[in-house]
Scaffold this active site. Structure first.
Site, PDB file in Angstrom:
ATOM      1  N   LYS A 127       0.853  -1.191   0.000  1.00 35.37           N
ATOM      2  CA  LYS A 127       0.000   0.000   0.000  1.00 35.37           C
ATOM      3  C   LYS A 127       0.896   1.251   0.000  1.00 35.37           C
ATOM      4  O   LYS A 127       1.813   1.354   0.808  1.00 35.37           O
ATOM      5  CB  LYS A 127      -0.891  -0.022   1.253  1.00 35.37           C
ATOM      6  N   GLU A 152     -20.271  -4.715   9.315  1.00 32.84           N
ATOM      7  CA  GLU A 152     -21.244  -3.927  10.086  1.00 32.84           C
ATOM      8  C   GLU A 152     -22.377  -4.809  10.630  1.00 32.84           C
ATOM      9  O   GLU A 152     -22.824  -4.617  11.760  1.00 32.84           O
ATOM     10  CB  GLU A 152     -21.815  -2.806   9.219  1.00 32.84           C
ATOM     11  N   ARG A 196     -25.906  -1.191   6.085  1.00 32.57           N
ATOM     12  CA  ARG A 196     -25.601  -2.616   5.949  1.00 32.57           C
ATOM     13  C   ARG A 196     -26.258  -3.442   7.066  1.00 32.57           C
ATOM     14  O   ARG A 196     -26.514  -4.626   6.915  1.00 32.57           O
ATOM     15  CB  ARG A 196     -24.076  -2.841   6.023  1.00 32.57           C
TER      16      ARG A 196
HETATM   17  C1  LIG Z   1     -19.441  -1.378   4.029  1.00 32.56           C
HETATM   18  C2  LIG Z   1     -18.172  -0.552   4.146  1.00 32.56           C
HETATM   19  N1  LIG Z   1     -17.586  -0.409   5.356  1.00 32.56           N
HETATM   20  C3  LIG Z   1     -16.478   0.328   5.491  1.00 32.56           C
HETATM   21  C4  LIG Z   1     -15.928   0.968   4.401  1.00 32.56           C
HETATM   22  C5  LIG Z   1     -14.711   1.858   4.557  1.00 32.56           C
HETATM   23  N2  LIG Z   1     -13.576   1.303   3.828  1.00 32.56           N
HETATM   24  C6  LIG Z   1     -13.233   1.741   2.623  1.00 32.56           C
HETATM   25  S1  LIG Z   1     -11.884   0.982   2.021  1.00 32.56           S
HETATM   26  C7  LIG Z   1     -11.736   0.064   3.443  1.00 32.56           C
HETATM   27  C8  LIG Z   1     -10.602  -0.892   3.615  1.00 32.56           C
HETATM   28  C9  LIG Z   1     -10.461  -1.771   2.411  1.00 32.56           C
HETATM   29  O1  LIG Z   1      -9.350  -2.615   2.622  1.00 32.56           O
HETATM   30  P1  LIG Z   1      -8.950  -3.607   1.448  1.00 32.56           P
HETATM   31  O2  LIG Z   1     -10.154  -4.266   0.912  1.00 32.56           O
HETATM   32  O3  LIG Z   1      -7.883  -4.483   1.979  1.00 32.56           O
HETATM   33  O4  LIG Z   1      -8.402  -2.652   0.289  1.00 32.56           O
HETATM   34  P2  LIG Z   1      -7.094  -1.723   0.325  1.00 32.56           P
HETATM   35  O5  LIG Z   1      -7.541  -0.352   0.748  1.00 32.56           O
HETATM   36  O6  LIG Z   1      -6.146  -2.351   1.273  1.00 32.56           O
HETATM   37  O7  LIG Z   1      -6.594  -1.751  -1.093  1.00 32.56           O
HETATM   38  C10 LIG Z   1     -12.742   0.354   4.325  1.00 32.56           C
HETATM   39  C11 LIG Z   1     -12.897  -0.248   5.666  1.00 32.56           C
HETATM   40  C12 LIG Z   1     -16.581   0.808   3.164  1.00 32.56           C
HETATM   41  N3  LIG Z   1     -16.118   1.427   2.038  1.00 32.56           N
HETATM   42  N4  LIG Z   1     -17.675   0.042   3.056  1.00 32.56           N
HETATM   43 MG   LIG Z   2      -5.853  -4.249   1.975  1.00 30.77          MG
END
Ligand SMILES: Cc1ncc(C[n+]2csc(CCOP(=O)(O)OP(=O)(O)O)c2C)c(N)n1
Ligand SMILES: [Mg+2]
Ligand SMILES: CC(=O)[C@@H](O)[C@H](O)COP(=O)(O)O
Length: 634
Positions: free
Chosen positions: A281, A368, A396
């Protein structure tokens, strides 16, 4: 002309010689860093998928082949390679710019929009199954982050893959991070896959191993079924094989050649495949690598230092931090008070509780529904959970709110940040529906603070209440009201009259109370005396004060940072009807019954949607004039 400037479509990406790709990757990284430094945005996630996305567009062929990106916050590279390296990219996530997520209306290369996590695998499976039904032959790819697998929907889809389709490509983009560190058993399992030499070696050169074995050749000739069973005999197959999905990897997601080799392998596989790709990242921008949480979704920053713009002295605290500090106070007084987040510790302010009282803090991952059920379970055992979940993400967990918390009247307090607009994230993230979706739930308490001191008091109110209570408050800074040392519970269902006025009574909720006071001042300049009520509770509504208001005024104006259908204004109209006070007209100032796109700021979006202070003044004056046949404002 740079290589990136030559890219007008994925076809141009395919034409590049392999030796040109590192330069392209470098130019893409530079473009993303410079653009997000100006606008803010999801720097880290996008810098981590540069080679992967280039590889996707060299191996597959959108829009015929279809990509589903989970959350799609990591879709900037995809946009740059699909004809969107232009002026609107310069302004991404701001007015006149592209959305920060994939969007079907934005490009034919965006097969599925997103913004909320956990949707990619299900949507991709739907597309693959539809393809099979139609007997067509396009490829479907789901790009899922490691934290996306902590989402229940992803696991529901995983369960369904093998019985739904023979061809699906799942990419696990494993960078070990959610927004914060990824949590739960899955990241540990993914790490085991990475570090388990036996599995990797066998998995990678299994055929050459078989060739060395007596009779191995004949096994190879028997085809993949026997190979797979023989491999299972040697190594415990991955979780994914148990789901009927061929696991491949892990591979280095920054090695362009490796990425393309394995994407091509996956493309030609005769069964659903999961390609485990290891990425970093923030790759290519050290300050983002060193601060993955801050650069997950960064505010504008200085490229050289990575530093954001410091807040001016005297800037009020963010509501999220007021929530966090207040919760620490309340949790210190009562060990039964615990805080639960669904992978958003910093954004909700629960990281303050995590640092101060780690035993009273829980991060359940991007889950959630589970967070609310988990809270309900703890509430049956004498705890008083505080679920800190953004208004939009709480959507959700709607059934859990009704079926598991409210129906059983369990003491759970919901702190819903980002109620109102999330301007840069746009329609998927605005918290504009919570009053509508919560007001119909029996027995719940719904409140919204006018300022940070009231947020603290409402948290005390919610924790004193033996049932479900919801507090909604906006993204960003509070208004600078001093916060009492000790929060004091409010009387549930009681509104607060801030000023009297004989002509109009303005009933406002939460952040709109300040706007109501400004409107009253403007009206008085036009000789119209307006009262202001800080509604405080949308449920139960202060019907006693409302009746008094309706009997002593000519027009009630409601003001809410919420969609017009089913919010405060509707609650007031319902109450007036119930009390047979329908002679008092109501003008509802609220967001229209529409999806509000992203924009540069709340003020800009209000301007664009007829909700600027002057537009509201004109609207109220016109309504008043129409109602009482007095000279309209020239
Ligand atoms: C239902 C929901 N909950 C929380 C979020 C906030 N959120 C956006 S990206 C993320 C983390 C995603 O992590 P990952 O899938 O590993 O992708 P990365 O950012 O590491 O590429 C979160 C918690 C969201 N977008 N949707
Ligand atoms: Mg990730
Ligand atoms: C993509 C996503 O859902 C999160 O990264 C979100 O953008 C965070 O929003 P805030 O910046 O309001 O915390």
């Amino acid at each position: 002309m740079s290589i990136l400037e030559r890219i007008q479509s994925p076809a141009d990406v395919k034409k590049l010689a392999p030796e040109e790709l590192p330069q392209l990757a470098q130019e893409i990284r530079e473009r993303i860093i410079q653009t997000t430094a100006k606008n803010g945005g999801h720097v880290g996630p996008n810098l981590g998928v540069v080679e992967l996305t280039i590889g996707l567009h060299r191996v597959f062929n959108t829009p015929t082949d279809r990509f589903c990106f989970d959350v799609a916050h990591q879709g900037y590279v995809h946009k740059l390679l699909t004809g969107r390296n232009d002026e609107r990219f310069d302004h991404i996530r701001t007015s006149d710019g592209y959305s920060g997520f994939l969007s079907r209306v934005e490009s034919e290369h965006d097969a599925f929009g997103a913004g909320h996590a956990g949707t990619a695998l299900s949507a991709a499976l739907g597309m693959a199954t539809a393809r099979d039904q139609r007997d067509s032959d396009e490829h479907v790819v789901a790009l899922c982050g490691d934290a996306a697998f902590t989402c229940g929907i992803t696991m529901e889809a995983l369960n369904n893959v093998a019985t739904s389709t023979k061809r699906l490509i799942i990419i696990l983009n494993d960078n070990k991070w959610s927004i914060a560190k990824n949590v739960g058993a899955l990241p540990r399992y993914f790490n085991e896959l990475i570090t388990n030499p036996v599995y990797n070696r066998l998995n990678d050169d299994f055929e050459s191993l078989l060739q060395k074995m007596p009779g191995g050749d004949s096994l190879i000739k028997l085809g993949s079924k026997w190979k797979q069973e023989t491999k299972d005999f040697f190594v415990s197959s991955s979780l994914f094989e148990k789901f009927g999905i061929r696991y491949i990897g892990p591979i280095d997601g920054h090695d362009q050649k490796q990425v393309e080799h394995y994407l091509d392998f996956a493309k030609n596989a005769e069964q659903p495949v999961l390609l485990h790709v290891l990425t970093e990242k923030g790759r290519g921008y050290d300050v983002a690598i060193q601060n993955p949480e801050r650069f997950h979704g960064a505010s504008p920053f200085d490229v050289k230092t990575g530093k954001g713009t410091p807040s001016a002295p005297g800037t009020p605290p963010k509501y999220q931090d007021v929530m966090g500090h207040t919760l620490v106070k309340l949790a210190k007084e009562d060990a039964n008070v615990i805080g639960i987040t669904a992978a958003m510790p910093a954004g909700t302010g629960l990281n303050i509780l995590e640092n101060a009282l780690p035993k009273q803090f829980f991060d359940v991952g991007i889950a959630e529904e589970h967070a609310v059920l988990f809270a309900a379970g703890m509430a049956t055992s004498g705890f008083h959970p505080v679920c800190a979940i953004y208004s939009t993400f709480l959507q959700r967990a709607y059934d859990q709110i009704i079926h598991d918390v409210a129906l059983q009247n369990l003491p759970v307090l919901f702190c819903m940040d980002r109620a109102g607009l999330s301007p840069n994230d746009g329609a998927t993230h605005h918290g504009l529906f919570d009053l509508s979706y919560l007001r119909c739930v029996p027995e719940v308490v719904i409140m919204a603070p006018a300022n940070e001191d009231e947020l603290a008091d409402m948290m005390a109110t919610g924790l004193a209440h033996q049932g479900a209570a919801f507090i909604r408050y906006p993204r960003g800074n509070a208004i600078g009201t001093p916060i009492k040392e000790t929060p004091v519970p409010l009387e549930i269902g009681k509104a607060q009259r801030l000023q009297k006025g004989s002509d109009i009574d303005i009933w406002a909720i939460g952040a709109m109370v300040a706007d109501a006071q400004q409107l009253a001042a403007q009206l008085s300049e036009h000789g119209i005396q307006a009262g202001v009520v800080n509604t405080r509770f949308v449920k139960p509504l202060d019907t006693e004060l409302l009746a008094e208001s309706a009997q002593n005024t000519r027009l009630i104006v409601t003001m809410e940072d919420h969609v017009i259908t089913g919010g405060l204004g509707t609650a007031v109209m319902e109450a007036l009807q119930e009390a047979c006070l329908h002679n008092c007209p109501v003008e509802r100032i609220a967001w229209p019954d529409a999806f509000i796109e992203h924009g540069s700021s709340v003020a800009q979006l209000r301007e664009e949607n007829g909700l600027s202070p002057n537009a509201i003044l004109e609207r109220v004056m016109a309504k008043y004039a129409k109602l009482h046949a007095i000279q309209e404002v020239p």
